[in-house]
Design a protein around this motif. Structure first.
Motif, PDB file in Angstrom:
ATOM      1  N   ARG A 278     -26.527  55.120  15.611  1.00 58.33           N
ATOM      2  CA  ARG A 278     -27.612  56.087  15.435  1.00 58.33           C
ATOM      3  C   ARG A 278     -27.617  57.076  16.585  1.00 58.33           C
ATOM      4  N   GLU A 279     -28.284  58.196  16.319  1.00 60.63           N
ATOM      5  CA  GLU A 279     -28.289  59.263  17.322  1.00 60.63           C
ATOM      6  C   GLU A 279     -29.277  59.066  18.459  1.00 60.63           C
ATOM      7  N   GLY A 280     -30.359  58.350  18.215  1.00 63.17           N
ATOM      8  CA  GLY A 280     -31.407  58.244  19.237  1.00 63.17           C
ATOM      9  C   GLY A 280     -31.074  57.234  20.317  1.00 63.17           C
TER      10      GLY A 280
ATOM     11  N   ASP B 248     -35.778  56.754  17.666  1.00 65.24           N
ATOM     12  CA  ASP B 248     -34.973  57.925  17.296  1.00 65.24           C
ATOM     13  C   ASP B 248     -35.168  59.059  18.305  1.00 65.24           C
ATOM     14  N   THR B 249     -34.559  60.197  18.020  1.00 60.29           N
ATOM     15  CA  THR B 249     -34.589  61.291  18.998  1.00 60.29           C
ATOM     16  C   THR B 249     -36.008  61.824  19.229  1.00 60.29           C
TER      17      THR B 249
ATOM     18  N   TYR C 119     -37.334  52.803  15.449  1.00 56.05           N
ATOM     19  CA  TYR C 119     -36.611  52.667  14.189  1.00 56.05           C
ATOM     20  C   TYR C 119     -37.368  51.702  13.287  1.00 56.05           C
TER      21      TYR C 119
END
Ligand code: ADP
Ligand code: GLC
Length: 485
Positions: free
Chosen positions: A94-96, A101-102, A107
């Motif tokens: 995942r990106e975060g 998350d970002t 999540y």
């Protein structure tokens, strides 16, 4: 001393992935334990940054379906330390950050993400890897706390289990409907299992079912048995008091050593304290504070949260500024605190400098350049930054709670006379008590000899991992012996 094998399970490990002190501890313990004839291998989630940084070797284990998708365990090396990365793209790619998350939102599937970590750890603890069959599984915090739970409900042979609480404020609570999805047996949903106020408690279950509980300071070990600090788990901890131990954290001296630190402007030790002034100058320059060797420069490196008490610092800024003090702060976290410090920077240009964000480099320079280092926590399981401050000669000003109480010797009259003080403590954790401590710190700062003595005492304090590692090794051996007997 026979050789012991320990499988550590955690959600962070410095320098691969870090949001706080947990990573520092998990990253430093293996090397410290090696000196105690304990071989530690550490299982962590294969977040993208972990897989990018780790020298990954072979796949040692695979799962066709680990909570919703295929997964593998890769054996990797970090210097001399063995790390197992749990590669599960459906959970960790995942990106975060590791937990959110970002945008900072947790999540939605964190229950599954960390149950998977615990499950994989439990399998590895029960011989899934023929190359490494541990004597002890050591789980850290709620993210790993289901490992001892799965082991408890399994009827196959298992190692001894130890669970360390780094912060009881984070417990991992999820709806009871998830029980089956989490591969917990129906009987686990009970007071003597994972059930916690009608929900599933990861930390609660782990604390209930592990063999030994540790936390990161003796004072916090006592505090969490009270309703003021136990966050609802005090009853359980009181009932299990005979297996609860407090072991202080240490400092990873390969990372935090002012005599060798490549991140600071000028290296020094307690024999060459005068050199330290160059770091103050560099810090003032880097953070756009007024160049002023005489200003009382206060440093802060911290998560911004209610726990850490920086609202009390905000309340004290007008008084500090009236005395021409300076503040160098780096932190991220709760938006209102970030905003408060940003506004303070606008109100006091050149005297308050605030970096909202995360930077190891700046964290080191603040420790090396600040005169005093502030940790005004409402509760603090151990706290590492005050230990770094001791090492770096930034005199710690701390609230008298948890590990802060255990690691700083307050500069009261007796301690000053005896020449043993290392910092200042205040209590209770209120803005008023902090005001008194800050004024006193600045008075002592103006008394150059006394201040230098505080700095030197701090720098000479043994904050290494040697003693704590001995304690962990001893505890592991006791836990193994108790299981065998
Ligand atoms: P906690 O784990 O509760 O946040 P600790 O004092 O145990 O508190 O550990 C915090 C760790 O995170 C230290 O290594 C500290 O230097 C680091 N840290 C915290 N905030 C920042 C930041 N904004 N930038 C760089 N390092 C930080
Ligand atoms: C937690 C605690 C902190 C402790 C760290 C490492 O994040 O808040 O006090 O030092 O864990 O044990």
């Amino acid at each position: 001393m026979t050789r012991l094998r320990v499988l550590a399970v955690a959600s962070e490990m410095n320098p691969l992935v870090k949001t706080g002190g947990l990573a520092d501890v998990v990253g430093a313990l293996p090397a410290a334990l090696a000196a105690q004839n304990v071989e530690t291998r550490t299982l962590i989630p294969g977040y993208p940054e972990v897989l990018a940084a780790l020298r990954v070797g072979e796949t040692v284990l695979s799962f066709d379906d680990l909570f919703g998708g295929p997964a593998w365990v890769h054996a990797g090396r970090l210097g001399d330390v063995d790390v197992y990365a749990l590669v599960a793209p459906h959970l960790y790619a995942r990106e975060g950050g590791p937990y959110a998350d970002t945008d900072g939102v947790d999540y939605p599937d964190n229950a599954l993400r960390f149950a998977a970590l615990g499950w994989a750890g439990a399998q590895m603890a029960q011989g899934a890897l023929s190359e490494f069959i541990p004597d002890v599984l050591h789980a850290h915090d709620w993210q790993a706390a289901l490992a001892p739970v799965y082991l408890h409900y399994s009827d196959r042979p298992r190692p001894a289990t130890v669970l360390t609480v780094h912060n009881i404020a984070f417990q991992g609570q999820y709806p009871k409907e998830l029980l089956e999805d989490l591969l917990l047996p129906p009987e686990a949903f009970a007071v003597d299992g994972v059930e916690y106020y009608g929900a599933i408690g990861f930390l609660k279950g782990g604390l209930q079912l592990c063999d030994r509980i540790t936390t990161v300071s003796p004072t916090y070990a006592q505090e969490i048995e009270t309703s003021e600090f136990g966050m609802g788990l005090e009853g359980l901890l009181r009932a299990r008091a005979e297996v609860v131990t407090g072991i202080l954290n240490g400092v990873d001296e390969s990372v935090w050593n002012p005599a060798k630190d490549p991140r600071i402007e000028a290296r020094y030790d307690h024999f060459s304290l005068a050199t330290r002034a160059r770091n103050k100058t560099a810090l003032q320059k880097r953070m756009r504070l007024r160049a002023d060797a005489e200003a009382f420069l206060l440093g802060v490196v911290s998560r911004m949260s209610w726990q850490k008490g920086h609202d009390m610092l905000l309340a004290n800024l007008p008084a500090l500024m009236a005395r021409q003090a300076q503040l160098a702060l780096i932190g991220t976290g709760e938006k209102d605190l970030e905003e408060g410090f940003r506004a303070a920077q606008d109100a006091y240009p050149g005297r308050v400098s605030v970096t909202i964000g995360y930077s190891e480099d700046l964290a080191h320079l603040i420790q090396a350049g600040a005169d005093a280092f502030l940790v005004p926590s409402r509760f603090e399981p151990c706290g590492l930054t005050q230990l770094y401050a001791l090492r770096y000669g930034a005199v710690p000003v701390v609230s008298r709670v948890g590990g802060l109480k255990d690691t700083i010797i307050d500069a009261n009259e007796m301690a000053l006379q005896a020449g043993v003080a290392t910092g200042l403590q205040f209590s209770p954790p209120t803005a008023e008590a902090l005001a008194i401590a800050l004024a006193q710190a600045e008075r002592l700062f103006r008394d150059t000899d006394t201040w230098r003595k505080l700095q030197i005492n701090g720098m000479k304090t043994d904050v290494s991992w040697r003693h704590p590692a001995e304690r962990y090794a001893e505890l592991y051996r006791e836990a193994v012996a108790a299981r065998a007997g």
